[in-house]
Design an enzyme around this catalytic site. Structure first.
Site, PDB file in Angstrom:
ATOM      1  CG  ASP A 110      28.668  58.866 -20.898  1.00  0.00           C
ATOM      2  OD1 ASP A 110      28.191  59.556 -20.007  1.00  0.00           O
ATOM      3  OD2 ASP A 110      29.893  58.691 -21.035  1.00  0.00           O
ATOM      4  CB  THR A 179      30.855  61.561 -18.021  1.00  0.00           C
ATOM      5  OG1 THR A 179      29.603  60.884 -17.964  1.00  0.00           O
ATOM      6  CG2 THR A 179      31.473  61.338 -19.386  1.00  0.00           C
TER       7      THR A 179
HETATM    8  N1  LIG Z   1      26.666  72.827 -13.191  1.00  0.00           N
HETATM    9  C1  LIG Z   1      26.332  71.676 -13.747  1.00  0.00           C
HETATM   10  N2  LIG Z   1      25.713  71.629 -14.949  1.00  0.00           N
HETATM   11  C2  LIG Z   1      25.389  70.437 -15.511  1.00  0.00           C
HETATM   12  N3  LIG Z   1      25.626  69.238 -14.936  1.00  0.00           N
HETATM   13  C3  LIG Z   1      26.224  69.247 -13.736  1.00  0.00           C
HETATM   14  C4  LIG Z   1      26.599  70.446 -13.083  1.00  0.00           C
HETATM   15  N4  LIG Z   1      27.140  70.130 -11.892  1.00  0.00           N
HETATM   16  C5  LIG Z   1      27.134  68.788 -11.832  1.00  0.00           C
HETATM   17  N5  LIG Z   1      26.582  68.243 -12.928  1.00  0.00           N
HETATM   18  C6  LIG Z   1      26.447  66.820 -13.229  1.00  0.00           C
HETATM   19  O1  LIG Z   1      26.132  66.150 -12.037  1.00  0.00           O
HETATM   20  C7  LIG Z   1      26.887  64.958 -11.905  1.00  0.00           C
HETATM   21  C8  LIG Z   1      27.723  65.034 -10.654  1.00  0.00           C
HETATM   22  O2  LIG Z   1      28.600  66.122 -10.782  1.00  0.00           O
HETATM   23  P1  LIG Z   1      29.917  66.217  -9.904  1.00  0.00           P
HETATM   24  O3  LIG Z   1      30.722  64.991 -10.173  1.00  0.00           O
HETATM   25  O4  LIG Z   1      30.597  67.452 -10.376  1.00  0.00           O
HETATM   26  O5  LIG Z   1      29.439  66.295  -8.508  1.00  0.00           O
HETATM   27  C9  LIG Z   1      27.714  64.826 -13.188  1.00  0.00           C
HETATM   28  O6  LIG Z   1      26.911  64.039 -14.038  1.00  0.00           O
HETATM   29  P2  LIG Z   1      27.425  63.173 -15.279  1.00  0.00           P
HETATM   30  O7  LIG Z   1      28.779  62.701 -14.993  1.00  0.00           O
HETATM   31  O8  LIG Z   1      26.381  62.120 -15.328  1.00  0.00           O
HETATM   32  O9  LIG Z   1      27.366  64.104 -16.433  1.00  0.00           O
HETATM   33  C10 LIG Z   1      27.790  66.255 -13.677  1.00  0.00           C
HETATM   34  O10 LIG Z   1      27.919  66.370 -15.067  1.00  0.00           O
END
Ligand SMILES: Nc1ncnc2c1ncn2[C@@H]1O[C@H](COP(=O)(O)O)[C@@H](OP(=O)(O)O)[C@H]1O
Ligand SMILES: [Mg+2]
EC number: 3.1.3.7
Length: 362
Positions: A110, A179
């Site tokens: 990252d 991530t």
């Molecule tokens: N409730 C939440 N709070 C903060 N970030 C969230 C979240 N739900 C999803 N995300 C972020 O949105 C992205 C897609 O989420 P997911 O894979 O769960 O669908 C991921 O980004 P990052 O990997 O860039 O941090 C994740 O961290």
């Protein structure tokens, strides 16, 4: 013999004058192209001259150049993401917890991707507001110069520059989406993303998959290198949802669309938008809808929103509100993304009522 013993050759003088004229013409034609495209967008020319150094011009920026640099940034960031994963030394850390109590992870992938992507964009467009998921260490600056080449596939789709006032632009960078899955070595879900919003509206998006080296880009009223599929199942849709921040999403999806609905848990917001499109990448699953119910950040969704919008699709909150990509980092009202479907009807069906934050499912 000229004064001071220098002898001027008439041929030399003529060649020198011709070269000078050539340089002047080159400079001036770039200037005029910039001015004309600005007028054609209905904008006012800014105070500074949009000369050949248009990318570094403080007053206006060319969206076509921004697209070229965004693609390059996503690819360069992706190289870092791949290198760190292949080294197997991720330096995994927790940035804290999400509201739902999940670990908010960060790795060297990252951080290093963020450094490349941020500085490439910031060096090329110094006056533009850039919001990125990771902290940028000002003591660790890197000047990365863009070679000013716009790739052929972009030139083919977007014939002319599109200038907009620099102050109307907000860039959103996600240097490593998914991530959580990256740390689990689930490589297919990982993407790097760049989005450009103008006056809060998403206008260009880039989603890059570092491990399969596939890149999707699109510009609203511009062009794209990706398209919608030919058919979607609106009655019993396959719905792609989060595997690590799911909240009540499965219950919402099944109660809304019935038990016949297939739920596809997947990582990454970029990956889930690509699941709705006609993507040649073999590792990409396909879905008809993307639903998210928990809080989410704008760098996670802006690029996908821009691409869907450019292709005639939609991404809104669950109660149907458009998302504005300025101001705060996150959105509260969940997410519904679709293409070639009646998005409004889907919003109504999903039963989410504005401001309530809960599902009134059938
Ligand atoms: N409730 C939440 N709070 C903060 N970030 C969230 C979240 N739900 C999803 N995300 C972020 O949105 C992205 C897609 O989420 P997911 O894979 O769960 O669908 C991921 O980004 P990052 O990997 O860039 O941090 C994740 O961290
Ligand atoms: Mg993300």
């Amino acid at each position: 013999m000229a004064p001071m013993g220098i002898r001027l050759s008439p041929l030399g003088v003529a060649v020198f004058c011709l070269l000078g004229l050539g340089v002047l013409y080159h400079l001036y034609s770039g200037f005029l192209a910039g001015r004309f495209s600005l007028f054609s967008l209905g904008g006012e020319p800014g105070g500074g001259a949009a000369g050949p150094a248009g990318a570094a011009d403080g007053a206006t920026v060319d969206l076509r150049e921004m697209l070229a640099v965004s693609v390059l940034a996503a690819v360069r960031g992706g190289e870092e993401v791949r290198r760190v994963r292949e080294s197997n030394v991720l330096h995994e850390k927790s940035k804290g917890k999400t509201r739902e109590g999940a670990e908010d992870k960060m790795t060297s992938g990252d951080v290093l991707s963020n450094r490349k992507m941020f500085y490439l964009l910031k060096t090329t467009f110094p006056t533009v507001q850039i919001n990125t998921e990771e902290h940028v260490d000002a003591t660790d600056q890197e000047v990365i110069l863009w070679d000013r080449k716009i790739p052929e596939d972009i030139l083919k789709e977007i014939a002319a520059p599109k200038e907009v006032p620099a102050e109307s632009v907000t860039v959103w960078i996600d240097p490593l989406d998914a991530t959580q899955e990256y740390t689990e070595d689930l490589r297919k879900y990982v993407t790097t993303m760049v989005c450009v919003a103008v006056n809060g509206k998403p206008v260009l998006g880039v989603i890059h998959k570092p491990f399969s080296k596939y890149t999707a880009w699109a510009m609203v009223d511009g062009g794209s290198n990706v398209k919608a599929r030919t058919s979607y199942n609106e009655k019993t849709p396959r719905i792609v949802v989060s595997r690590s921040h799911s909240g009540m999403v499965k219950q919402v999806a099944l109660q809304t669309f019935g038990n016949q609905t297939t739920i596809i848990p997947a990582g990454g917001a970029g990956y889930k938008v690509l699941a709705l499109l006609d993507v040649p990448d073999k590792s990409q699953e396909k879905a008809d809808l993307y639903i998210h119910v928990t809080y989410i950040k704008k760098w996670d969704i802006c690029a996908g929103n821009a691409i869907l919008k450019a292709l005639g699709g939609h991404m809104t909150t669950l109660s149907g509100e458009e998302i504005s990509y300025t101001g705060s980092d996150g959105i509260e009202g969940g997410l519904l993304a679709s293409i070639s479907m009646n998005h409004q009807a889907l919003n109504a069906e999903s039963g989410w009522k504005k401001g309530r934050g809960m599902c009134h499912c059938k």
